[in-house]
Motif scaffolding. Structure first.
Motif, PDB file in Angstrom:
ATOM      1  N   SER A  63      20.738  74.900 -18.340  1.00 26.45           N
ATOM      2  CA  SER A  63      19.350  75.201 -18.692  1.00 26.45           C
ATOM      3  C   SER A  63      19.324  76.302 -19.738  1.00 26.45           C
ATOM      4  N   GLU A  64      18.208  76.377 -20.470  1.00 26.50           N
ATOM      5  CA  GLU A  64      17.961  77.495 -21.386  1.00 26.50           C
ATOM      6  C   GLU A  64      16.522  77.953 -21.137  1.00 26.50           C
ATOM      7  N   GLU A  65      16.417  79.142 -20.569  1.00 28.33           N
ATOM      8  CA  GLU A  65      15.142  79.654 -20.058  1.00 28.33           C
ATOM      9  C   GLU A  65      14.478  80.574 -21.076  1.00 28.33           C
ATOM     10  N   ALA A  79      16.447  76.012 -32.085  1.00 25.75           N
ATOM     11  CA  ALA A  79      17.797  75.602 -31.675  1.00 25.75           C
ATOM     12  C   ALA A  79      18.029  75.827 -30.181  1.00 25.75           C
ATOM     13  N   TYR A  80      17.090  76.501 -29.503  1.00 33.04           N
ATOM     14  CA  TYR A  80      17.300  76.888 -28.105  1.00 33.04           C
ATOM     15  C   TYR A  80      16.053  76.553 -27.265  1.00 33.04           C
ATOM     16  N   GLY A  81      16.313  76.351 -25.982  1.00 30.62           N
ATOM     17  CA  GLY A  81      15.229  76.027 -25.062  1.00 30.62           C
ATOM     18  C   GLY A  81      15.354  74.619 -24.509  1.00 30.62           C
ATOM     19  N   TYR A  82      16.595  74.156 -24.315  1.00 27.04           N
ATOM     20  CA  TYR A  82      16.834  72.773 -23.929  1.00 27.04           C
ATOM     21  C   TYR A  82      17.702  72.688 -22.664  1.00 27.04           C
ATOM     22  N   ILE A  83      18.046  71.458 -22.300  1.00 26.08           N
ATOM     23  CA  ILE A  83      18.943  71.190 -21.182  1.00 26.08           C
ATOM     24  C   ILE A  83      20.313  70.802 -21.737  1.00 26.08           C
TER      25      ILE A  83
END
Length: 713
Positions: free
Chosen positions: A215-217, A253-257
């Motif tokens: 995860s990216e929280e 680029a961030y905030g995904y699974i």
């Protein structure tokens, strides 16, 4: 010489770090096993002393009831695998690494550079990899993925949250074949250089096809970044990860699974699933159909999402939905029907192409600063402010997958959830469990009438609620199009409700200590019919892990953590090579304690001793559950023999526990435990019922001759 029976006792087990069968009974000795009818966790009290408030431990037990009415109780304990600061084969477990895999150095104290090492281990995925090489210790090889969510501070005490890139470790685990005990033989860092690094990994899950979903929280606000890059962590994260002060970051680029595959040669490969949407991913949890995915979206003014992949076991393409909350009650966290709004369909490659082109917020949206025709008024994370937005022509797909919450709010989805954390699936009952850590703020009625919407209007429960959601097939979205899943969330209602206190008690608790406060991690055991809940509470002096039986509705405290520490890495593992485990970590011990003085100072002193001056988190598991079955030992009419005489003749050690009235017999890796006055004997984790109760006469214990004969073979 007697011919040895080489058949092993093979019993399905339910325990956590169980003892394995190595004793060889004759086939005539045991009758068919009894079946378990229920598993009940017997809780422990909250810690009372400063020493207990500063450590991690379990004083709980498990009561197992069998189909003939037999009941047996087993104590639980906590076992540490490693500290985040432990150096294993030259690698500090929680060390932060750059794009080249080298440690990122903390230079906050002049002339004393040291590597940044996290005190915040989070998600675990313990997994069994087919074809994995032996560990060298003679046990079964297992693999363990662990997140290191962030680094609390540098040497000088300055916050390092989000500034220093996060990391993930892959540990090689040896599972003792005789006892089920887990030990670490190697740790190495997972390489994220192919996907631009790892952004604040929180919780995670193991997929049905044996890969790890990370995860990216707390996704960075791309609108704020475009206006001023210094407003987010993106710039400092990027410069530290690439060790290049000129490197320019990209919030999209961030905030995904991310999905991590562990291979038989102990390599790990990583992909990011951009088609699953960009938001504050607490975790993704896959349904039994291997296509449908549920999420937590952590933060304030957040949203509930649903992803349906095109193909089973392939998360690279699918359809993303957002939920509309249609409230029917405001009690106990509220009850509502959920209606799903389709945001769009995409592939990972399609979304990644936008990112690679350097897309910006202003490329996707037009913005106004007041009510304007053609613009939609919304309020959602990450800004938490009122915004008036309009999607630019042809940018709907970019909006749906790069700005999932903003686009969802424009489309009418509910953006009022607060601190939506862990999710877990009960396959048999088709239930989804969702932890809402704090039911307040955006989930309360908007009495000022200024928000963009007010779908959720429930009564405030600061201690939070764990919800139960029914999963159904044959559902349609808001536009009456079929949702291609048999696991669509429908009715949502409060299940496990916290209780706020009007004022703090003598330990500083502001929520009732015997109820869950601020639920976070969730994990469900199908075989135990039990939902496990880990707390991240600012309302309990000590955070706890709880067991909730979904049939009896009994809630039991099974683990206590040091004050200020969060319970993380919760994973229920059923039946690996005949053993089962409950993984449970702790992070940032001693952080932001709510205990009043002078008790706080006393507890803090013990925490500093136990956790390297608050620099160490722990990775570990709860141990102690027994086998699910008890075999009845068949009475062969052979005379009983004296245990002590037989043990001496076979070179075994016999230990008497006067307090527990138990006798323990050990020879090599084999272990037998029996209790005076009971009819049960436990041999290497398996429990057998004897024809009569165990008695001691004149200081001597007698047992069936064939049982002892089998044990000493």
């Amino acid at each position: 010489m007697k011919k040895k029976n080489k058949s092993k006792w093979l019993v399905p087990v339910l325990g956590l770090a169980l003892l394995a069968p190595t004793v060889l009974p004759t086939s005539a000795s045991a009758t068919p096993a009894k079946k378990v009818t229920s598993v009940e966790f017997v809780g422990m009290p909250a810690p009372a002393t400063a020493q207990d408030m500063a450590r991690v431990y379990s004083g709980a037990s498990v009561k197992v009831t069998y189909d003939d009415g037999t009941i047996k109780s087993f104590p639980l304990t906590y076992k540490t695998l490693f500290k985040s600061t432990d150096v294993i084969n030259g690698t500090p477990a929680g060390v932060a690494v750059d794009v080249h895999g080298k440690p990122i150095m903390d230079r906050s104290v002049p002339d004393k550079p040291v590597p940044f090492v996290s005190d915040d281990p989070d998600s675990n995925s313990l997994m069994k990899i087919d074809g994995a090489k032996p560990t060298g210790l003679g046990g079964n090889p297992l693999s363990l993925i662990t997140h290191y969510e962030y680094i609390t501070s540098d040497q000088s005490g300055k916050s390092a949250y989000g500034i220093i890139p996060a990391s993930m470790s892959l540990s090689t685990i040896d599972q003792n074949k005789a006892t089920g005990e887990l030990s670490v033989t190697d740790v190495k860092k997972v390489d994220f250089s192919s996907v631009g690094g790892l952004w604040i990994p929180c919780n995670g899950s193991l997929t049905p096809w044996n890969t790890h979903l990370s995860s990216e929280e707390y996704d960075a606000d791309a609108r704020a970044y475009e206006a001023d890059p210094a407003q987010t962590y993106v710039s400092s994260f990027t410069k530290n990860y690439y060790q290049d002060d000129k490197k320019v970051g990209n919030p999209y680029a961030y905030g995904y699974i991310p999905e991590v595959t562990v291979h038989a040669d102990h390599r790990a490969t990583v992909v990011k699933h951009y088609s699953m949407g960009r938001f504050s991913h607490e975790l993704g949890r896959v349904a039994p159909d291997r296509r449908t995915v549920f999420f937590g979206d952590d933060g304030s003014n957040t949203m509930m999402f649903l992803y349906v992949a095109d193909k089973a076991e392939d998360l690279s393409a699918g359809t993303l939905y957002a939920a509309k909350w249609i409230q029917t009650s405001d009690e106990n966290g509220g009850t509502a029907n959920l209606k799903w709004i389709k945001l769009g369909h995409a592939t990972d490659n399609e979304v990644k192409a936008y990112i690679d082109k350097g897309i910006k917020f202003s490329d996707i949206f037009e913005a106004a600063d007041h009510d304007t025709p053609g613009f939609t008024k919304i309020k959602t994370y990450p800004s938490g402010k009122l915004e008036w937005l309009k999607v630019k022509p042809g940018m709907e797909k970019a909006a749906a997958f790069l700005e999932s919450r903003r686009y969802g709010a424009i489309m009418g989805a509910t953006a009022e959830f607060n601190k939506m954390e862990g999710v877990a699936v009960n396959s048999k009952d088709k239930k989804l469990y969702v932890a809402m850590s704090y039911v307040e703020k955006s989930m309360e009625k908007d009495i000022k009438g200024t928000d963009a919407s007010d779908d959720i209007q429930v009564k405030k429960i600061k201690a939070g609620v764990t919800y139960e959601i029914s999963l159904e097939g044959h559902q349609q979205d808001k536009d009456n199009n079929k949702i291609n899943s048999e696991f669509v969330p429908s009715l949502m209602k409060g299940l496990i409700v916290g209780e706020d206190l009007p004022k703090a008690d003598e330990k500083g608790n502001t929520a009732v200590v015997d109820k869950v406060a601020n639920p976070d991690n969730l994990s469900y055991s199908e075989s135990m019919r039990t939902l496990f809940i880990g707390e991240d509470s600012g309302m309990h002096a000590n955070n706890f892990v709880w067991a909730y039986n979904v049939d009896t509705k009994k809630l039991s405290r099974i683990l206590s953590l040091p004050a200020g520490a969060e319970a993380t890495g919760l994973q229920s593992v059923d039946h690996y090579n005949g053993f089962s485990y409950i993984m449970s970590n702790l992070q940032h011990p001693g952080d932001e304690m709510i205990i009043p003085e002078p008790l706080k100072t006393e507890v803090e002193g013990y925490i500093n001793q136990n956790f390297d001056n608050k620099r160490s988190g722990l990775v570990g598991y709860i141990s102690g559950l027994p086998s699910l079955e008890i075999k009845k030992w068949k009475n062969t009419n052979k005379p009983d023999v004296t245990l002590q005489v037989a043990a001496k003749a076979n070179g075994a050690k016999v230990t008497w526990n006067n307090k527990e009235h138990t006798v323990t017999v050990e020879k090599g890796v084999n272990k037998m435990v029996l209790k005076v006055g009971e009819r049960f004997v436990e041999i290497n984790g398996e429990t057998f019922e004897l024809p009569s109760e165990i008695r001691v006469k004149k200081g001597r214990t007698t047992l069936p001759a064939d049982l002892l004969d089998s044990f000493f073979r």
